[in-house]
Each structure stands twice: as structure tokens, then as C-alpha cells.
Design a protein around this motif. Structure first.
Motif, PDB file in Angstrom:
ATOM      1  N   GLY A  18       0.819  -1.208   0.000  1.00 40.07           N
ATOM      2  CA  GLY A  18       0.000   0.000   0.000  1.00 40.07           C
ATOM      3  C   GLY A  18       0.855   1.261   0.000  1.00 40.07           C
ATOM      4  N   ALA A  19       1.935   1.246   0.784  1.00 43.61           N
ATOM      5  CA  ALA A  19       2.833   2.399   0.827  1.00 43.61           C
ATOM      6  C   ALA A  19       3.528   2.600  -0.516  1.00 43.61           C
ATOM      7  N   LEU A  20       3.911   1.490  -1.159  1.00 38.69           N
ATOM      8  CA  LEU A  20       4.560   1.569  -2.470  1.00 38.69           C
ATOM      9  C   LEU A  20       3.629   2.194  -3.499  1.00 38.69           C
ATOM     10  N   ILE A  21       2.361   1.750  -3.505  1.00 34.67           N
ATOM     11  CA  ILE A  21       1.392   2.308  -4.446  1.00 34.67           C
ATOM     12  C   ILE A  21       1.154   3.790  -4.154  1.00 34.67           C
ATOM     13  N   GLY A  22       1.045   4.140  -2.863  1.00 35.53           N
ATOM     14  CA  GLY A  22       0.852   5.537  -2.491  1.00 35.53           C
ATOM     15  C   GLY A  22       1.999   6.420  -2.936  1.00 35.53           C
ATOM     16  N   LEU A  23       3.227   5.926  -2.784  1.00 37.18           N
ATOM     17  CA  LEU A  23       4.392   6.689  -3.204  1.00 37.18           C
ATOM     18  C   LEU A  23       4.461   6.827  -4.711  1.00 37.18           C
ATOM     19  N   ARG A  24       4.074   5.747  -5.418  1.00 35.93           N
ATOM     20  CA  ARG A  24       4.039   5.832  -6.887  1.00 35.93           C
ATOM     21  C   ARG A  24       3.041   6.897  -7.337  1.00 35.93           C
ATOM     22  N   ALA A  25       1.886   6.931  -6.669  1.00 36.42           N
ATOM     23  CA  ALA A  25       0.874   7.934  -7.004  1.00 36.42           C
ATOM     24  C   ALA A  25       1.375   9.343  -6.688  1.00 36.42           C
ATOM     25  N   SER A  26       2.103   9.476  -5.575  1.00 34.44           N
ATOM     26  CA  SER A  26       2.608  10.796  -5.193  1.00 34.44           C
ATOM     27  C   SER A  26       3.623  11.323  -6.211  1.00 34.44           C
ATOM     28  N   ILE A  27       4.375  10.418  -6.831  1.00 35.73           N
ATOM     29  CA  ILE A  27       5.311  10.852  -7.874  1.00 35.73           C
ATOM     30  C   ILE A  27       4.544  11.502  -9.016  1.00 35.73           C
ATOM     31  N   GLY A  28       3.433  10.888  -9.409  1.00 34.92           N
ATOM     32  CA  GLY A  28       2.607  11.475 -10.464  1.00 34.92           C
ATOM     33  C   GLY A  28       2.099  12.854 -10.080  1.00 34.92           C
ATOM     34  N   ILE A  29       1.688  13.013  -8.819  1.00 31.73           N
ATOM     35  CA  ILE A  29       1.201  14.313  -8.339  1.00 31.73           C
ATOM     36  C   ILE A  29       2.320  15.352  -8.377  1.00 31.73           C
ATOM     37  N   PHE A  30       3.493  14.981  -7.878  1.00 29.09           N
ATOM     38  CA  PHE A  30       4.596  15.941  -7.808  1.00 29.09           C
ATOM     39  C   PHE A  30       5.201  16.246  -9.183  1.00 29.09           C
TER      40      PHE A  30
END
Length: 346
Positions: A18-30
Motif C-alpha cells: 500500500g505504501a509503495l502504491i501511495g508513493l508511486r501515485a505521489s510521484i505522479g502528483i509531484f
């Protein structure tokens, strides 16, 4: 850039899916502001007849990095594991973010620029700094502005074209190594070197597109010919990816894929149309919509390809990418139509 680099680095440390997916999504946001900001920097530093070349140069960086660093990244993963790959990549990004922060300035604040260069940029249509929009022209956002970004056929032609361009890019960034290793049977390290060839082709494609487009403008050719021709030819060339379905030769597989990504490079100056066609007071909003819809390819395409290749056969996936490229050709040719500034409806 600092934020997405931190998110990248932390991915090498977490254990939760879950943390890995969240971080991947945050890269897209940033990462979302990067291309609009790149476009803004080019608009401030370059007159209109030099912008395609400038866009080509900064766009080529991603392909050049992937071309020469793909073997390096594969080697890092081979020796340090996927965690090491994320940590090292994140550190490099943080270093470059610091360099950019301390050295980049707008033209009117840059120590090395002289008045003649400032005049050259401004005379050519460059917006040289923060005060390039008069105070009386500034206004608060309203929902009618938002609607204006989505009611014009021409803009939808650009949005669809950017989605199609992104689809080819996303295939090469996500499924291409898997295609070489699992479907074509190449070993992991060798696939890293072969995977760099299409990225190198894209690098030359985007540079050729930008410089030739500006050259044609300076020679007096119309915007239709100078700006649209590289993109239309590029989209058609991207359909060459289908040719890889009809050969078992590694040489020809890489050749077809390199031609396809060369075409993708040719079409990668599409940001030029935002400054040429978007309503003058809505360039930022239109660029955001353009970037958002293009970015949707990063969500949709990997999922669709994953479904198409679940039985181990990549042929349907290559047909899918080739078909998307053909749709991009149709969009720029028939939906975008004449290149002209859109005047908002009252």
C-alpha cells in the motif's frame, strides 16, 4: 522535483504494498507541474520562432537519459536490487533540484543576460518575467474559464493527440523491457542495451522535429506546414510498432520499435500548439488540461496492455499501440484543423 525525488528514494525503503502504491501515485502528483513549468520557462526565455527547438531540447533530455542510462539502471538493479535503484535515483534527483534552485532565474533577474538579449526575447514574443501580465489583465478563476478549456473542437484535437503520444511513450517506459525479456526471450542485461536503441531514436527524432520546425518558420513557411508536419509524420511512423508482430528477428524487432519511437520523438513538440492556439488568457489552464489528458495515458495504457498480454502474447498490445498512434494522426489532421488562436465565446 525535490518532492518526487524524495518519494522515489523512500520507495526503496518501504515494505508495504500500500505504501509503495501511495508513493508511486505521489510521484505522479509531484511531477504534474513539470511540463507546464518547462513550457513557461521556454516562453520566458525564447522568442516564438525559437521555441520548437527549445521544447525539443528539453524534451530530448528524457529520451537521452533513458537511451544511455537504461543499461546503467539495469546494471544497478542487477547489483543493488530494486531498492538500491530507487534510492540512487532519488539522490540524483535531489542533487539536481538543488542545482536548479540555486542557479535558475527568470531572464530579467539573470546576471549574465544583457539588454540586447532581453530586447531580442521580448521583441520575438517572449514573456520575460513575472510582470509580463499586466495587473488589469489578472482576474480570479471562475468556472466559465474551466468550461472554455473543454468546449472547442480544436483543443480536443490537441488533447486526444497528446493522449495518443503519451500512449506510445508509456509503453516504452513500462512494458517494453518485459516484452524483450519475457516475450522475445532476451536475457535481462542484454535487453537493457537493446532497450536503449529506441530511446536514442526518439532523442534524434525530437531534435530533428524542433530544429526543422523552427527552420521552416524562419524560411517563411506557414505554421500549418512548419508545426504540424513533424507531428503528423511522427504519428504515422509510430504505427510501425505493429511491424514487430511479423518478424522473429531481433534486429527487425528493434528496428520497427526504433522507427516507432523515432516517430514519437518527432511528435513530441506538441506543447508548441498550446502557446499558438490556446485562448490568450487561458494558456495555463489549457496547458493543464492538455497535460492532464496526456497523463491519463499513464493510467489507462499499462492497465489495458496488462489485460491484452495476460496470456503471454504481446501481439494484441502492439496492435493497440499502433492503433492509438493512428488515432493521434487522425486527431491532428482532421480534428485540430487549421492552426489559429482560439477566441473565447462570450
Amino acid at each position: 522535483m525535490a518532492l518526487w525525488s524524495v518519494a522515489t528514494l523512500i520507495q526503496g525503503m518501504v515494505s508495504s504494498f500500500g505504501a509503495l502504491i501511495g508513493l508511486r501515485a505521489s510521484i505522479g502528483i509531484f511531477e504534474a507541474p513539470s511540463y507546464p513549468i518547462n513550457n513557461l520557462v521556454v516562453t520566458r526565455w525564447f522568442p516564438e520562432d525559437e521555441r520548437a527547438s527549445a521544447i525539443a531540447i528539453y524534451t530530448s533530455g528524457q529520451f537521452l537519459g533513458l537511451a544511455f542510462l537504461t543499461p546503467v539502471l539495469v546494471a544497478i538493479q542487477s547489483y543493488f536490487g530494486w531498492r538500491g535503484l530507487f534510492v540512487i535515483s532519488g539522490i540524483i534527483g535531489l542533487v539536481w533540484a538543488a542545482i536548479w534552485y540555486f542557479f535558475y532565474r527568470n531572464p530579467q533577474n539573470h546576471k549574465s543576460i544583457n539588454k540586447a538579449e532581453l530586447d531580442h526575447i521580448e521583441k520575438g514574443g517572449g514573456l520575460i518575467g513575472k510582470n509580463d501580465v499586466k495587473k488589469e489583465e489578472k482576474k480570479k478563476f471562475d468556472w466559465n474559464d474551466f468550461k472554455q478549456a473543454f468546449i472547442y473542437r480544436k483543443l480536443w484535437g490537441l488533447y486526444i493527440g497528446q493522449f495518443c503520444l503519451g500512449a506510445t511513450t508509456i509503453f516504452f517506459l513500462t512494458w517494453f523491457p518485459t516484452y524483450l525479456v519475457e516475450f522475445r526471450g532476451l536475457d535481462f542485461l542484454k535487453s537493457g542495451f537493446l532497450a536503449s536503441i529506441p530511446f536514442l531514436a526518439a532523442f534524434f527524432g525530437v531534435l530533428l522535429s524542433g530544429f526543422s520546425s523552427d527552420y521552416l518558420i524562419k524560411k517563411g513557411y506557414s505554421v500549418e506546414i512548419a508545426r504540424k508536419t513533424p507531428i503528423i509524420i511522427g504519428m504515422l511512423l509510430s504505427t510501425c510498432i505493429i511491424g514487430a508482430n511479423y518478424t522473429d528477428s531481433t534486429f527487425f524487432v528493434i528496428l520497427f520499435l526504433a522507427l516507432a519511437f523515432f516517430g514519437n520523438g518527432l511528435a513530441s513538440i506538441a506543447w508548441i500548439f498550446i502557446s499558438l492556439m490556446a485562448p490568450k488568457k487561458l494558456i495555463g489552464l489549457t496547458g493543464g488540461a492538455f497535460n492532464f489528458i496526456g497523463g491519463l495515458a499513464g493510467v489507462v495504457v499499462p492497465i489495458v496492455i496488462g489485460y491484452l498480454v495476460e496470456d503471454g502474447d504481446f501481439s494484441p498490445a502492439l496492435f493497440f499501440i499502433g492503433g492509438i498512434a493512428l488515432l493521434g494522426f487522425i486527431s491532428y489532421t482532421f480534428i485540430v484543423g487549421k492552426v489559429e488562436r482560439i477566441v473565447p465565446k462570450k
